[in-house]
Design a protein around this motif. Structure first.
Motif, mmCIF file in Angstrom:
data_model
loop_
_atom_site.group_PDB
_atom_site.id
_atom_site.type_symbol
_atom_site.label_atom_id
_atom_site.label_comp_id
_atom_site.label_asym_id
_atom_site.label_seq_id
_atom_site.Cartn_x
_atom_site.Cartn_y
_atom_site.Cartn_z
ATOM 1 N N LEU A 123 0.829 -1.215 0.000
ATOM 2 C CA LEU A 123 0.000 0.000 0.000
ATOM 3 C C LEU A 123 0.860 1.259 0.000
ATOM 4 C CD1 LEU A 123 -2.914 1.124 0.222
ATOM 5 C CD2 LEU A 123 -2.607 1.121 2.712
ATOM 6 N N MET A 124 1.863 1.279 0.861
ATOM 7 C CA MET A 124 2.698 2.479 0.960
ATOM 8 C C MET A 124 3.570 2.662 -0.285
ATOM 9 S SD MET A 124 1.535 3.668 3.646
ATOM 10 C CE MET A 124 2.551 5.137 3.619
ATOM 11 N N ILE A 125 4.013 1.569 -0.887
ATOM 12 C CA ILE A 125 4.770 1.674 -2.141
ATOM 13 C C ILE A 125 3.880 2.250 -3.235
ATOM 14 C CG2 ILE A 125 5.751 0.295 -4.030
ATOM 15 C CD1 ILE A 125 7.720 0.759 -1.812
ATOM 16 N N GLY A 126 2.640 1.796 -3.294
ATOM 17 C CA GLY A 126 1.714 2.326 -4.284
ATOM 18 C C GLY A 126 1.494 3.814 -4.106
ATOM 19 N N PHE A 127 1.289 4.244 -2.872
ATOM 20 C CA PHE A 127 1.077 5.665 -2.600
ATOM 21 C C PHE A 127 2.323 6.494 -2.893
ATOM 22 C CE2 PHE A 127 -2.530 4.537 0.417
ATOM 23 C CZ PHE A 127 -3.503 5.051 -0.430
ATOM 24 N N SER A 128 3.490 5.972 -2.545
ATOM 25 C CA SER A 128 4.718 6.743 -2.750
ATOM 26 C C SER A 128 5.016 6.944 -4.235
ATOM 27 C CB SER A 128 5.892 6.058 -2.059
ATOM 28 O OG SER A 128 6.127 4.773 -2.604
ATOM 29 N N CYS A 129 4.907 5.879 -5.028
ATOM 30 C CA CYS A 129 5.172 6.012 -6.463
ATOM 31 C C CYS A 129 4.125 6.881 -7.154
ATOM 32 C CB CYS A 129 5.235 4.631 -7.115
ATOM 33 S SG CYS A 129 6.675 3.647 -6.651
ATOM 34 N N SER A 130 2.864 6.719 -6.762
ATOM 35 C CA SER A 130 1.820 7.553 -7.363
ATOM 36 C C SER A 130 1.970 9.017 -6.940
ATOM 37 C CB SER A 130 0.436 7.019 -6.987
ATOM 38 O OG SER A 130 0.300 6.873 -5.585
ATOM 39 N N SER A 131 2.494 9.253 -5.738
ATOM 40 C CA SER A 131 2.754 10.632 -5.311
ATOM 41 C C SER A 131 3.852 11.255 -6.169
ATOM 42 C CB SER A 131 3.163 10.659 -3.842
ATOM 43 O OG SER A 131 2.104 10.232 -3.016
ATOM 44 N N PHE A 132 4.847 10.464 -6.525
ATOM 45 C CA PHE A 132 5.871 10.967 -7.436
ATOM 46 C C PHE A 132 5.262 11.336 -8.784
ATOM 47 C CE2 PHE A 132 9.236 9.023 -4.737
ATOM 48 C CZ PHE A 132 10.087 10.122 -4.675
ATOM 49 N N SER A 133 4.324 10.531 -9.257
ATOM 50 C CA SER A 133 3.683 10.851 -10.528
ATOM 51 C C SER A 133 2.930 12.174 -10.437
ATOM 52 C CB SER A 133 2.731 9.721 -10.942
ATOM 53 O OG SER A 133 1.568 9.700 -10.133
ATOM 54 N N HIS A 134 2.352 12.437 -9.274
ATOM 55 C CA HIS A 134 1.668 13.725 -9.065
ATOM 56 C C HIS A 134 2.675 14.873 -9.074
ATOM 57 C CE1 HIS A 134 -1.203 16.645 -7.549
ATOM 58 N NE2 HIS A 134 -0.378 16.925 -6.535
ATOM 59 N N PHE A 135 3.826 14.675 -8.436
ATOM 60 C CA PHE A 135 4.863 15.709 -8.429
ATOM 61 C C PHE A 135 5.389 15.976 -9.834
ATOM 62 C CE2 PHE A 135 5.995 14.239 -3.889
ATOM 63 C CZ PHE A 135 4.998 15.051 -3.369
ATOM 64 N N ILE A 144 -3.769 7.047 -10.376
ATOM 65 C CA ILE A 144 -4.369 5.727 -10.163
ATOM 66 C C ILE A 144 -3.593 4.647 -10.921
ATOM 67 C CG2 ILE A 144 -6.438 4.335 -10.567
ATOM 68 C CD1 ILE A 144 -8.084 6.896 -10.143
ATOM 69 N N THR A 145 -3.235 4.936 -12.162
ATOM 70 C CA THR A 145 -2.467 3.973 -12.956
ATOM 71 C C THR A 145 -1.142 3.638 -12.292
ATOM 72 O OG1 THR A 145 -3.441 4.853 -15.002
ATOM 73 C CG2 THR A 145 -1.431 3.523 -15.209
ATOM 74 N N THR A 146 -0.452 4.665 -11.813
ATOM 75 C CA THR A 146 0.838 4.462 -11.147
ATOM 76 C C THR A 146 0.672 3.641 -9.876
ATOM 77 O OG1 THR A 146 1.577 6.615 -11.984
ATOM 78 C CG2 THR A 146 2.879 5.614 -10.228
ATOM 79 N N PHE A 147 -0.396 3.921 -9.142
ATOM 80 C CA PHE A 147 -0.637 3.195 -7.891
ATOM 81 C C PHE A 147 -0.757 1.694 -8.148
ATOM 82 C CE2 PHE A 147 -3.404 1.193 -4.809
ATOM 83 C CZ PHE A 147 -2.868 1.617 -3.596
ATOM 84 N N PHE A 148 -1.598 1.319 -9.088
ATOM 85 C CA PHE A 148 -1.818 -0.111 -9.345
ATOM 86 C C PHE A 148 -0.592 -0.762 -9.990
ATOM 87 C CE2 PHE A 148 -6.297 1.195 -8.959
ATOM 88 C CZ PHE A 148 -6.732 0.222 -8.068
ATOM 89 N N ALA A 149 0.114 -0.038 -10.844
ATOM 90 C CA ALA A 149 1.297 -0.603 -11.488
ATOM 91 C C ALA A 149 2.401 -0.872 -10.462
ATOM 92 C CB ALA A 149 1.804 0.354 -12.569
ATOM 93 N N ILE A 196 3.790 9.619 -17.847
ATOM 94 C CA ILE A 196 4.394 9.872 -16.540
ATOM 95 C C ILE A 196 4.302 8.626 -15.658
ATOM 96 C CG2 ILE A 196 4.128 11.197 -14.396
ATOM 97 C CD1 ILE A 196 3.352 13.601 -16.065
ATOM 98 N N ALA A 197 3.200 7.890 -15.788
ATOM 99 C CA ALA A 197 3.015 6.681 -14.983
ATOM 100 C C ALA A 197 4.102 5.648 -15.265
ATOM 101 C CB ALA A 197 1.634 6.084 -15.241
#
Length: 258
Positions: A123-135, A144-149, A196-197
């Protein structure tokens, strides 16, 4: 106070055990060297000499001209700072004379790596990588795509590591899976900047800790160990690149990357 051969042999085994635990769980070579020497001398040795390599440790204890030498193979157990901190805590307690040799041996043998719940890590890996995509400028669909990937890649990485697969194969397959899932968003234009994802979902595979240790070892004089760790981290990076390129070639998404 005299030190019998049996006692010297025992403190040598205890010292090398401490160094072995540190090296197996990601400590830098200088820390392994200092902690091992401190424990050995606190237990009664006049001097502790050791040689640290990327996968082994050789230690010699000296007392009144007598030498006892032993060596241990250090298999990689994964980075775990809990184990490193616990060995250092034992070292401090020995220096303060709160523990004797028997108690130190008992505590070292009882050490068990602390691990977080695997699903919490996913869960935390998904949030961290998706947060980078937001940055990086991604919108909600990209997030969302980054989170699941990245979460799927982490699950695969955990499963392969649990089955003791080669780490290079592990990283290549994890990168392949993450990029393949992110490529779906690119192919179907999921979000404003779906590419970006593809960049953010593989950030969990960056071998940052081995690279930091490699530089630290080389700067502190442990050239051979530093080079070995640098090569290992480089091979992991190449494995990730192979997985990414393989996925992009398979999904034909390479032309969408900017």
């Amino acid at each position: 106070m005299g030190l019998s051969h049996e006692a010297q042999s025992e403190l040598t085994r205890i010292s090398v055990k401490a160094g072995q635990i540190l090296l197996q769980h990601g400590a830098e070579s200088r820390l392994v060297e200092q902690t091992t020497q401190r424990i050995g001398m606190a237990l009664g040795a006049q001097s502790i000499e050791l040689s640290v390599s990327s996968d082994a440790i050789v230690i010699t204890s000296l007392f009144d001209g007598n030498c006892v030498t032993t060596t241990r193979r250090c298999y990689d157990r994964g980075i775990n700072m809990y184990m490193v901190c616990e060995v250092q805590r034992i070292c401090v307690m020995v220096e303060k004379q709160l523990l004797d040799a028997k108690q130190v041996k008992y505590r070292l043998n009882r050490l068990v790596p602390f691990k977080y719940n695997r699903w919490l890590v996913v869960l935390m890996i998904g949030f961290s990588c998706s947060s980078f995509s937001h940055f990086f400028g991604g919108d909600l669909p990209v997030y969302i795509t980054t989170f699941f990937a990245s979460a799927a890649a982490m699950i695969l990485r955990q499963e392969l590591a649990h089955r003791q697969h080669n780490p290079f194969v592990n990283f290549a397959l994890s990168a392949f899976l993450a990029t393949s899932i992110a490529s779906i968003g690119v192919l179907y234009n999921f979000g404003e900047k779906p590419q970006i994802a593809m960049a953010a979902c593989v950030l969990l595979l960056v071998p940052g800790f081995p690279l930091i240790n490699a530089v630290s070892d080389m700067l502190k004089g442990h050239i051979n160990t530093g080079i070995a760790r640098w090569v290992f981290a480089t091979l992991l990076t190449i494995s990730v690149s192979i997985g990414i390129v393989g996925s992009m070639a398979l999904t034909r998404a390479a032309g969408w990357i900017i």
